[in-house]
Write a protein that holds these residues in place. Structure first.
Motif, PDB file in Angstrom:
ATOM      1  N   ARG A  56       0.852  -1.182   0.000  1.00  0.00           N
ATOM      2  CA  ARG A  56       0.000   0.000   0.000  1.00  0.00           C
ATOM      3  C   ARG A  56       0.891   1.235   0.000  1.00  0.00           C
ATOM      4  O   ARG A  56       2.096   1.156   0.269  1.00  0.00           O
ATOM      5  N   THR A  58       1.806   4.912   1.573  1.00  0.00           N
ATOM      6  CA  THR A  58       1.679   5.716   2.783  1.00  0.00           C
ATOM      7  C   THR A  58       2.501   6.983   2.601  1.00  0.00           C
ATOM      8  O   THR A  58       3.308   7.092   1.672  1.00  0.00           O
ATOM      9  N   SER A 260       1.768  -4.604   3.175  1.00  0.00           N
ATOM     10  CA  SER A 260       0.452  -4.563   3.816  1.00  0.00           C
ATOM     11  C   SER A 260       0.022  -5.987   4.136  1.00  0.00           C
ATOM     12  O   SER A 260      -0.959  -6.500   3.607  1.00  0.00           O
ATOM     13  N   GLU A 494     -11.161  -2.881   1.285  1.00  0.00           N
ATOM     14  CA  GLU A 494     -10.039  -1.945   1.225  1.00  0.00           C
ATOM     15  C   GLU A 494     -10.248  -0.905   0.126  1.00  0.00           C
ATOM     16  O   GLU A 494     -10.963  -1.140  -0.850  1.00  0.00           O
ATOM     17  N   VAL A 497      -5.220  -0.923  -2.861  1.00  0.00           N
ATOM     18  CA  VAL A 497      -4.226  -1.889  -2.406  1.00  0.00           C
ATOM     19  C   VAL A 497      -3.492  -2.440  -3.620  1.00  0.00           C
ATOM     20  O   VAL A 497      -4.078  -2.665  -4.677  1.00  0.00           O
TER      21      VAL A 497
END
Length: 712
Positions: A56, A58, A260, A494, A497
């Motif tokens: 993922r 960030t 993740s 989600e 992803v």
């Protein structure tokens, strides 16, 4: 070994081997337990595999960004009629930046005219950087209404800068292209603008195709106050090679890819399809594989759309197969880029009370072409199905009655892929759209996929593609494992992803061969590889076989031996008959090198010489002769030419050495400097224009040399 043998016996459900190994007695040992244990083992292995595919995005604060004003004159390319862009220019000027605004009207942004405008406006000035604010232009592009204006203008700018010979690093400024804090969390951003997100997808490809004239991308806050303008200046100064940044509040954030894993996640209920499922691109390879899975999961009604509909190859066979699995199947000819046709199809499907509860947008195709070689119409054709189709689906299903709204995206949108400019931009649009729907409280998931293996093997072409991609560190994923990973994504509802099988040992050297990528640095495998690569480059151990073998030779013999070694490895990489077939004076690009073969050559030379060569060595020394000289100096540093005694000359040489050769070459300076260096002083004075002997090469500093090269 004992544990391995045990689990191999379990997977085979080999009862006799287990009884013997465990020394069990009794008439019916483990008979009922063994199948369950084998199933558990298979699930565990599959879980570990799909876990290794999950990533993922960030954002993390950049620690203590230096609030430095970028030096030199910067060209700011501003869309006409966009006050926000002008305000950014004024804010930078207030910070002390020397900014030259270049206003562009969207209707006049023809590639050739754009390049001419850049040449005329810059008038020989070599800007220290180029800041594009074209992404802030809203609405459709006047010359290509299917494209967002900012996206089309940015593509034309990238091309025009190359055509105009402007080698300054290009920075793209956007607003609301990314979300650094998801909706519902503290400090949540404004909803993402998918059209702005598409510009980031384009930029990631430009960074790979034009690494020596790339700066980066920075996402701006809604209001650019004094503090934000200071942080923007810090971003443009290029801290630690960071090229994907966002200004938020009092912080400068940088983008990172992280794992993740679900290994420690709490169990959740399994997602199951209800009602009707609409799949765009449903008769294609991935669409048909997904439809079969949905039928097995109990989908009541599958609506598969494509432009050909029932006439698509294999459509009737697929319908029969899905029907046999228990689903009602409708295969419809519908171009989802046609809003009216899509609306009519949805009404027709739901007329009998069959409500659409799940939407999967899989349709889309990619045409591979470098950014420099495409045009707006070709670019638009590739992006059209993904972007316009997704926008139409979003509008038609702008309600909360859906269980799932899933967009099939691509890893090209997350970190870029050469020759995938339009495809990466379109898929970045999908990722942004998922974030925007989430911010509106609607169902949305974007799955950023790696490469699915064709279910039927795909034939010779697919096998060749798989071999090539595997060499670049992107193995194909088995469809069954990809489906298992997809189930996990839906189970956890989600937003965005990444699901991709990446061989980092192969991928990282190729991907970072021309420029570093901080984006990947926090993936554990990548961090380890980069730490190894960052170790000082230099000669191997003193007992290196190559060094020992060459030590007793004369300087000329040693030069010939190293040259032959380099040419031998080049011939092996390119498939030439032998080292004599390699022209030492030709650029590696002309010989046929790409990123993968460049890394291959570097690895071969490192192994052959014992040197720890950087991954950029083939770009830094882009001809066999120059590379051989560099290797010779690294093997025998004690015999390298002595540093100049004149401090001014030493400084000049150090400055020239600090400029990558590829940058000199792309800017048109390399050949000119080489010619000047080989010319007699009297000729060099004449070249400068006035014949004055005071302008001889030996009397000029680096700035003078660079000016002379630009003048010529």
């Amino acid at each position: 070994p004992v544990e391995t043998a045990f689990w191999e016996a379990v997977e085979r459900e080999d009862l006799n081997s287990l009884v013997t190994a465990l020394e069990l007695d009794g008439p019916d040992p483990l008979t009922s337990l063994l199948p369950s244990l084998a199933s558990w083992r298979r699930r565990s292995r599959e879980q570990a595999l799909t876990d290794s595919w999950r990533y993922r995005i960030t954002w993390k604060p950049l620690a203590d960004p230096k609030t430095t004003v970028p030096p030199g004159t910067w060209a700011a390319v501003v869309p006409a009629g966009v006050p926000e862009a002008r305000r950014v220019v004024e804010a930078l000027r207030e910070q002390g930046m020397n900014v030259l605004p270049l206003e562009v009207k969207a209707a006049d942004a023809d590639r050739g005219a754009f390049a001419s405008y850049l040449r005329e406006t810059l008038d020989g000035t070599a800007p220290a950087g180029v800041l594009s604010l074209l992404a802030l232009a809203e609405g459709p592009h006047p010359g290509c209404p299917e494209l967002p204006a900012g996206l089309g203008l940015t593509l034309t700018l990238i091309q025009a800068l190359g055509d105009a010979g402007t080698a300054a690093p290009l920075w793209l400024a956007t607003r609301s292209a990314v979300t650094t804090a998801p909706a519902g969390t503290a400090g949540a951003d404004r909803p993402v603008d998918p059209a702005q997100a598409a510009v980031w997808g384009l930029g990631r490809v430009a960074a790979l195709e034009h690494p020596q004239r790339w700066g980066g991308m920075v996402d701006l806050p809604e209001s650019l106050d004094r503090r934000a303008a200071t942080l923007l200046c810090a971003a443009l100064a290029g801290p630690d090679n960071e090229d994907q940044l966002a200004v938020r509040g009092t912080r400068l954030l940088v983008r990172r890819l992280v794992r993740s894993s679900l290994a420690a996640a709490d169990p959740v209920p399994a997602w199951t399809p209800r009602g009707t499922v609409l799949i765009t691109g449903g008769t294609g390879g991935i669409g048909s594989q997904t439809a079969r899975w949905l039928a097995r999961r109990g989908a009541e009604h599958l609506v598969l759309t494509s432009r050909s509909g029932p006439a698509a190859p294999g459509a009737q066979q697929l319908k029969a197969e899905l029907t046999e699995l228990g689903a009602r199947v409708t295969i419809a000819a519908c171009d989802v880029t046609d809003r009216d046709a899509l609306t009519a199809l949805v009404r027709q499907v739901e007329a009998d009370g069959s409500q659409i509860r799940t939407v999967l947008h899989i349709a889309g195709a990619g045409v591979l072409v470098p950014l420099a070689d495409t045009d707006l119409l070709e670019f638009s054709d590739t992006a059209h199905a993904k972007i316009v189709g997704a926008a139409n689906l979003d509008a038609v299903f702008d309600h909360s009655a859906l269980d799932a709204f899933v967009l099939f995206s691509s890893i090209s949108a997350v970190w870029g892929s050469g020759e995938h400019g339009a495809y990466a931009a379109a898929n970045a649009y999908l990722d942004g759209l998922a974030e925007r729907r989430r911010a509106r409280g609607l169902a949305a998931t974007s799955v950023v996929w790696g490469i699915w293996s064709p279910e039927d093997g795909g034939g010779m072409a697919a096998n060749l593609a798989e071999e090539q991609l595997r060499g670049r560190g992107i193995p194909f994923m088995s469809p069954q494992s990809a489906i298992n990973a997809f189930q996990q994504v839906l189970d956890r509802d989600e937003s965005v992803v990444v699901v991709a099988d990446i061989d980092w040992e192969r991928f990282v050297p190729v991907f970072t061969s021309a420029r570093p990528s901080p984006l990947l640095g926090e993936v554990p495998e990548v961090a380890r590889i980069l730490a190894t690569e960052a170790a000082p480059a230099g000669a191997g151990d003193d007992d290196s076989s190559v060094r020992l073998r060459l030590t007793g030779l004369s300087a000329e013999e040693r030069r010939r031996a190293i040259s032959e070694l380099v040419c031998t490895q080049i011939a092996s990489v390119l498939g030439y008959p032998g080292p004599s077939a390699v022209d030492e004076s030709r650029a590696f690009r002309e010989l046929g090198f790409d990123s993968l073969s460049a890394v291959d050559l570097r690895n071969r030379l490192s192994a052959a010489t014992g040197l720890r060569l950087p991954v950029t060595v083939v770009f830094d020394y882009p001809r066999a002769r120059a590379l051989a000289e560099h290797i010779g100096a690294a093997l025998f540093p004690e015999q390298a030419p002595a540093a100049p005694a004149d401090p001014a000359e030493a400084e000049a040489r150090e400055l020239l050495n600090s400029i990558p050769l590829l940058r000199l070459q792309e800017s048109g300076l390399l050949d000119e400097l080489r010619r000047l260096a080989q010319s007699p002083d009297t000729e060099s004075a004449a070249v400068h224009g006035d014949g004055d002997s005071t302008d001889a090469i030996d009397d000029m500093d680096v700035d003078g040399l660079i000016r002379m090269a630009y003048d010529n």
